[in-house]
Design a protein around this motif. Sequence first.
Motif, PDB file in Angstrom:
ATOM      1  N   ASP A   1      10.105  -2.792  -1.745  1.00  0.00           N
ATOM      2  CA  ASP A   1      10.138  -2.724  -3.203  1.00  0.00           C
ATOM      3  C   ASP A   1      10.887  -3.925  -3.782  1.00  0.00           C
ATOM      4  N   ARG A   2      12.006  -4.268  -3.169  1.00  0.00           N
ATOM      5  CA  ARG A   2      12.834  -5.374  -3.661  1.00  0.00           C
ATOM      6  C   ARG A   2      12.090  -6.707  -3.525  1.00  0.00           C
ATOM      7  N   ARG A   3      11.399  -6.882  -2.415  1.00  0.00           N
ATOM      8  CA  ARG A   3      10.675  -8.136  -2.203  1.00  0.00           C
ATOM      9  C   ARG A   3       9.479  -8.244  -3.161  1.00  0.00           C
TER      10      ARG A   3
ATOM     11  N   ASP B   1      -0.251  -8.887   6.382  1.00  0.00           N
ATOM     12  CA  ASP B   1      -0.084  -7.688   7.202  1.00  0.00           C
ATOM     13  C   ASP B   1       1.375  -7.274   7.056  1.00  0.00           C
ATOM     14  N   ALA B   2       1.633  -6.344   6.135  1.00  0.00           N
ATOM     15  CA  ALA B   2       2.999  -6.069   5.697  1.00  0.00           C
ATOM     16  C   ALA B   2       3.889  -5.519   6.806  1.00  0.00           C
ATOM     17  N   THR B   3       3.334  -4.749   7.748  1.00  0.00           N
ATOM     18  CA  THR B   3       4.161  -4.105   8.766  1.00  0.00           C
ATOM     19  C   THR B   3       4.236  -4.890  10.072  1.00  0.00           C
ATOM     20  N   ALA B   4       3.504  -5.991  10.177  1.00  0.00           N
ATOM     21  CA  ALA B   4       3.564  -6.801  11.402  1.00  0.00           C
ATOM     22  C   ALA B   4       4.934  -7.462  11.500  1.00  0.00           C
ATOM     23  N   THR B   5       5.508  -7.444  12.683  1.00  0.00           N
ATOM     24  CA  THR B   5       6.820  -8.050  12.878  1.00  0.00           C
ATOM     25  C   THR B   5       6.689  -9.402  13.583  1.00  0.00           C
ATOM     26  N   PRO B   6       7.549 -10.369  13.215  1.00  0.00           N
ATOM     27  CA  PRO B   6       8.549 -10.274  12.154  1.00  0.00           C
ATOM     28  C   PRO B   6       7.899 -10.182  10.788  1.00  0.00           C
ATOM     29  N   PHE B   7       8.544  -9.478   9.845  1.00  0.00           N
ATOM     30  CA  PHE B   7       7.971  -9.290   8.525  1.00  0.00           C
ATOM     31  C   PHE B   7       7.772 -10.643   7.842  1.00  0.00           C
ATOM     32  N   HIS B   8       6.570 -10.830   7.296  1.00  0.00           N
ATOM     33  CA  HIS B   8       6.242 -12.099   6.650  1.00  0.00           C
ATOM     34  C   HIS B   8       6.913 -12.184   5.280  1.00  0.00           C
TER      35      HIS B   8
ATOM     36  N   GLU C   1      10.624   4.869   3.388  1.00  0.00           N
ATOM     37  CA  GLU C   1      11.064   4.193   4.614  1.00  0.00           C
ATOM     38  C   GLU C   1      10.745   2.708   4.568  1.00  0.00           C
ATOM     39  N   ALA C   2       9.630   2.349   3.925  1.00  0.00           N
ATOM     40  CA  ALA C   2       9.277   0.929   3.804  1.00  0.00           C
ATOM     41  C   ALA C   2      10.316   0.184   2.978  1.00  0.00           C
ATOM     42  N   GLU C   3      10.864   0.833   1.966  1.00  0.00           N
ATOM     43  CA  GLU C   3      11.923   0.195   1.185  1.00  0.00           C
ATOM     44  C   GLU C   3      13.204   0.079   2.002  1.00  0.00           C
ATOM     45  N   GLN C   4      13.535   1.119   2.736  1.00  0.00           N
ATOM     46  CA  GLN C   4      14.767   1.108   3.514  1.00  0.00           C
ATOM     47  C   GLN C   4      14.708   0.127   4.673  1.00  0.00           C
TER      48      GLN C   4
ATOM     49  N   GLU D   1       1.072  13.663   8.059  1.00  0.00           N
ATOM     50  CA  GLU D   1       0.835  14.300   6.756  1.00  0.00           C
ATOM     51  C   GLU D   1      -0.356  13.603   6.092  1.00  0.00           C
ATOM     52  N   PRO D   2      -1.572  14.075   6.330  1.00  0.00           N
ATOM     53  CA  PRO D   2      -2.783  13.354   5.928  1.00  0.00           C
ATOM     54  C   PRO D   2      -2.892  13.019   4.441  1.00  0.00           C
ATOM     55  N   CYS D   3      -2.222  13.777   3.591  1.00  0.00           N
ATOM     56  CA  CYS D   3      -2.307  13.515   2.153  1.00  0.00           C
ATOM     57  C   CYS D   3      -1.105  12.739   1.627  1.00  0.00           C
ATOM     58  N   SER D   4      -0.335  12.148   2.537  1.00  0.00           N
ATOM     59  CA  SER D   4       0.809  11.343   2.142  1.00  0.00           C
ATOM     60  C   SER D   4       0.528   9.876   2.471  1.00  0.00           C
ATOM     61  N   PRO D   5       0.730   8.976   1.517  1.00  0.00           N
ATOM     62  CA  PRO D   5       0.502   7.555   1.798  1.00  0.00           C
ATOM     63  C   PRO D   5       1.600   6.981   2.675  1.00  0.00           C
ATOM     64  N   SER D   6       1.231   6.044   3.521  1.00  0.00           N
ATOM     65  CA  SER D   6       2.204   5.364   4.377  1.00  0.00           C
ATOM     66  C   SER D   6       1.789   3.905   4.513  1.00  0.00           C
ATOM     67  N   TRP D   7       2.722   3.093   4.961  1.00  0.00           N
ATOM     68  CA  TRP D   7       2.418   1.702   5.270  1.00  0.00           C
ATOM     69  C   TRP D   7       2.089   1.611   6.754  1.00  0.00           C
ATOM     70  N   GLY D   8       0.803   1.392   7.039  1.00  0.00           N
ATOM     71  CA  GLY D   8       0.359   1.206   8.415  1.00  0.00           C
ATOM     72  C   GLY D   8       0.545   2.398   9.311  1.00  0.00           C
ATOM     73  N   GLY D   9       0.747   3.583   8.730  1.00  0.00           N
ATOM     74  CA  GLY D   9       0.998   4.765   9.545  1.00  0.00           C
ATOM     75  C   GLY D   9       2.362   4.765  10.187  1.00  0.00           C
ATOM     76  N   ALA D  10       3.199   3.772   9.847  1.00  0.00           N
ATOM     77  CA  ALA D  10       4.513   3.632  10.482  1.00  0.00           C
ATOM     78  C   ALA D  10       5.668   3.972   9.549  1.00  0.00           C
ATOM     79  N   TYR D  11       5.500   3.716   8.256  1.00  0.00           N
ATOM     80  CA  TYR D  11       6.596   3.912   7.304  1.00  0.00           C
ATOM     81  C   TYR D  11       6.085   4.673   6.080  1.00  0.00           C
ATOM     82  N   SER D  12       6.837   5.687   5.664  1.00  0.00           N
ATOM     83  CA  SER D  12       6.562   6.278   4.365  1.00  0.00           C
ATOM     84  C   SER D  12       6.936   5.251   3.295  1.00  0.00           C
ATOM     85  N   LEU D  13       6.602   5.526   2.037  1.00  0.00           N
ATOM     86  CA  LEU D  13       6.928   4.570   0.978  1.00  0.00           C
ATOM     87  C   LEU D  13       8.436   4.362   0.885  1.00  0.00           C
TER      88      LEU D  13
END
Length: 522
Positions: free
Chosen positions: A107-109, A54-61, A99-102, A85-97
């Motif tokens: 991406d780095r992991r 579960d990538a967005t569950a905190t603390p991040f695994h 934002e997930a890197e930031q 933005e229904p046609c934009s992918p996100s991680w768990g509805g919380a982070y854009s692609l």
Amino acid sequence: MSKRFPGRRLSIVRLALLLVVAAALGVTAFDGWHRFTDARAAATGKPWFGAYVDATATPFHAFENPAGAEGRNVVLAFIVADPDEPCSPSWGGAYSLDEAEQTMDLDRRMARLTGAGGKIVLSFGGLNNDELATACTDQDKLLAAYRAVLDRYQPAAIDLDIEGNDLSDQAAGKRRAEAFAALQRERAGSGKDLKVWLTLPVAPAGLTGEGTAAVAQMLAAGAPLKGVNIMTMDYGAGKASSQTMLDASIAAAEATHAQLSALYRQAGQDVGTQTLWRRIGLTPMIGQNDIPGEVFDLHAAAGLNAFARQNGVGRLSMWSLNRDQTCSENYGDTTRVSDSCSGVDQGGSRFAPVLADGVTGVAGRLDSPPEPSAPSSPAAVVVDNPETSPYPIWSDQASYVAESRVVWKGNVYEAKWWTRGEAPNDPVLQASETPWTLIGPVLPGEKPVPVVTAPAGLYPRWSPTSTYEKGDRVLFEGRIFEAKWWTRADTPEAAMQGSDSSPWAMFNNEQTQKVLDGKEKE
């Protein structure tokens, strides 16, 4: 014939018998050849294990640093439609692609895991959010959204976790199937193969009607369906009171096998028994399930592993690596599902190695031979370049406080506590001893993280003739500094270089931005 057997004639009965025998021999030969080709096809590649994270569950695994071979393949969940933005992918509805890197260094992991030989499988959907095809009704935009994810992450395989409203939406299922069929055609032109697994809810009696319809849609569209992964969990009223969770899971697997055999035949595909097992995945929810009273324990995990290996099941997974540990005493009600522990006493054991035992394949290579190993060559010397490094290059002369980030030998590290002179890549220290955490490699195209500066006049400029008390703030070269104690004539420059003995503490980018946004309290 009449010369060798004078007076004998071939009767109608004998002729009929001869034809029956010949037909039987033909059927036997055909069946034997079919079994041979089925066994040969099933033997290509190896079954694989890949636990969900579960990538967005905190603390991040920390999936990028797996414990043992059972972490070689990781299924990252869930990519869903952005709520705004229904046609934009996100991680768990919380982070854009981006934002997930930031925020998560995602991406780095990922790059760290794949750089060590691991494989990433991306999971779309899940129960709690809208899968892209459900929310995005524009086929071209939907195709572009899937393509953006594939191009960015280059996964070994795709996992479509379709349940709840996503599964009941037939129009969305058609859009989804057509999109992945189109993506497969695109990649086929460049010699690439798209591998898609359809993950569906199941009962001991097999797939639901909506589940079989989803499989049929994928097959009819020509989507690259590599297998159907069934969620052997949360059976509810479908499980008889006399059935254990292991019994119910095995029954579900056998029923699904029969259903898929019929579905493939209807689609005009003749898939043998053994090959079909290779196209089935089994995913239990470890420990306490969402349904009260349903508990999948370590004994059931061992039993499911034995069943999968005996039948040649192509994939084993579990929900989830985040939960693969005993709950602490502070978690009072273990009958209530937690996203960070299993709810059962694991006695120091873990579910992942039990389920992965003997399942040694690589995700995405089930239907293709192993890639040839490249000849070994001397490791290239990594030279860190300040112009392409997102963080400062580590220096043995500088001091670093907790959460400081540096680049060293092509990797990004983060300080756990104050440190000075301790190399981030020290090969002697154990993980608990080193003051540094490896985050992952410097990514292609990266540049230094921009420094957030404060405008003139926000605080007084530092002056060597002024006296400062603890808590006073000043500006120095565009950065905010706060006095840690009484000071006079001590330049903040030493704090910029990481000196812990400086009477000044420098604000980092995040702290500075909070001040600029008016969200920070003095």
